[in-house]
Scaffold this motif. Sequence first.
Motif, short mmCIF file in Angstrom:
data_model
loop_
_atom_site.label_atom_id
_atom_site.label_comp_id
_atom_site.label_asym_id
_atom_site.label_seq_id
_atom_site.Cartn_x
_atom_site.Cartn_y
_atom_site.Cartn_z
N ASN A 25 40.57 33.80 37.70
CA ASN A 25 40.75 35.24 37.55
C ASN A 25 39.94 35.96 38.63
O ASN A 25 39.20 35.32 39.40
CB ASN A 25 40.36 35.71 36.15
N SER A 26 40.08 37.26 38.72
CA SER A 26 39.40 38.01 39.79
C SER A 26 39.16 39.43 39.31
O SER A 26 40.10 40.19 39.09
CB SER A 26 40.26 38.02 41.05
N SER A 37 44.56 35.02 38.90
CA SER A 37 44.86 35.95 39.97
C SER A 37 45.15 35.25 41.29
O SER A 37 46.06 35.64 42.02
CB SER A 37 43.70 36.93 40.16
N HIS A 38 44.37 34.24 41.63
CA HIS A 38 44.55 33.56 42.92
C HIS A 38 43.90 32.18 42.85
O HIS A 38 43.05 31.93 41.99
CB HIS A 38 43.97 34.38 44.07
N GLY A 47 39.80 43.78 39.21
CA GLY A 47 40.71 43.70 38.09
C GLY A 47 41.31 45.06 37.79
O GLY A 47 40.85 46.09 38.30
N GLU A 51 44.28 41.30 32.33
CA GLU A 51 43.24 41.58 33.32
C GLU A 51 42.45 40.32 33.67
O GLU A 51 42.09 40.10 34.84
CB GLU A 51 42.28 42.66 32.79
N HIS A 59 40.01 42.32 45.26
CA HIS A 59 39.68 41.34 44.23
C HIS A 59 39.37 42.00 42.88
O HIS A 59 38.96 41.30 41.95
CB HIS A 59 38.48 40.50 44.67
#
Length: 269
Positions: free
Chosen positions: A183-184, A154-155, A141, A150, A139
Motif C-alpha cells: 500500500n502507499s 498501490s504499487h 493515499g 485506501e 505516493h
Amino acid sequence: MNRPAPVVLVPACQRVLGRHPFHVAGKKYLDAVRLAGCVPLVVPGALPDELDTLLDLADGLLLTGSPSNVHPSHFGEEVLDPSLPLDQDRDAWTLPIIRRALQERVPVLGICRGFQEVNVAMGGSLHQAVHQQPGLRDHRGDDTQPVDIEYGFSHPVHIQGGGVLEQTLEGVSAVQDGQFMVNSLHGQGVNRLAPGLRAEALAPDGVVEAFTWAPDDGRPAAFSLCLQWHPEWLAAENPVSRRIFETFGAACLAHRDERLQRSPQRLQR
C-alpha cells in the motif's frame, strides 16, 4: 517460572481531543505487536533522563506511522506546508531513543513515520512532498475512499538483493521475481539516506521503501527493518506482513533471552 513475553516499546502521538491533550497509539500497531508474540508498551513520551529506564524495559522498539510529520528542522529545512500536522513532542524523544536503541542492539521495526524518524535520527533527510519531486509519483493515499481501498495495494516494491528483507521474505509465496505489492499512504519520503543505512527495497520510481541499519563498528547488528508502507494493515492476512512481524518478534525474543542470561533478575520485572 515462565519467562515473560518480550516487551516492545510503542510511541504514542500527541492529540488534542476536545479541549485537552491526549497520548494515542493506533490499535492496528498494537495488534501487530501481539501478532509478533510480544507485549506492546505504549510510551506517552520521555524526558532525557528517562531513556535509560525505557531501554532497560525494551526487548524491541516499534515506531508507528502517524498523520504527523517529523519536523524538518531536524534535517536542516524550514516547514514547506504549515497546514500539515507536526508532533515535536514525539520527535523530542523518539529521535534520541532510536540512536540509543540501534547502538544497544535493540531490535527496531519502523513503519511510515517511524521509517522516516529513523532516517532523520541517523542523519538523513526527507522530501517534504514526494509528489512535487521531478520523476517521482504521488505516493499519498486517498482518504476520501473507504479505508480498505485506501490501504489496498498501490504499487510493487523491488527487493534489493543480499539484504535483510530478502532473507526475511525467503520462501514467501507473495514475493515473485524479487518484488511484491504494498500500500502507499505517505506524502514525505527519503531524500538523502543516512550514513549506515542500507536500502532494502525501492518503488518503481526509485523512492526508498525499506532500509536497514548496517553498522560499521565491528559488532553484529541487531534486527532492524524500516518500511515506508503499512505492513500492520490486516497483517495476519498478508503473508509478507506476517513474516515480517514474526521475524521481528523472534528477534525481540532472542534479545530478551540474551539479556536474561546477563541479568536473570529481569525475570522479576
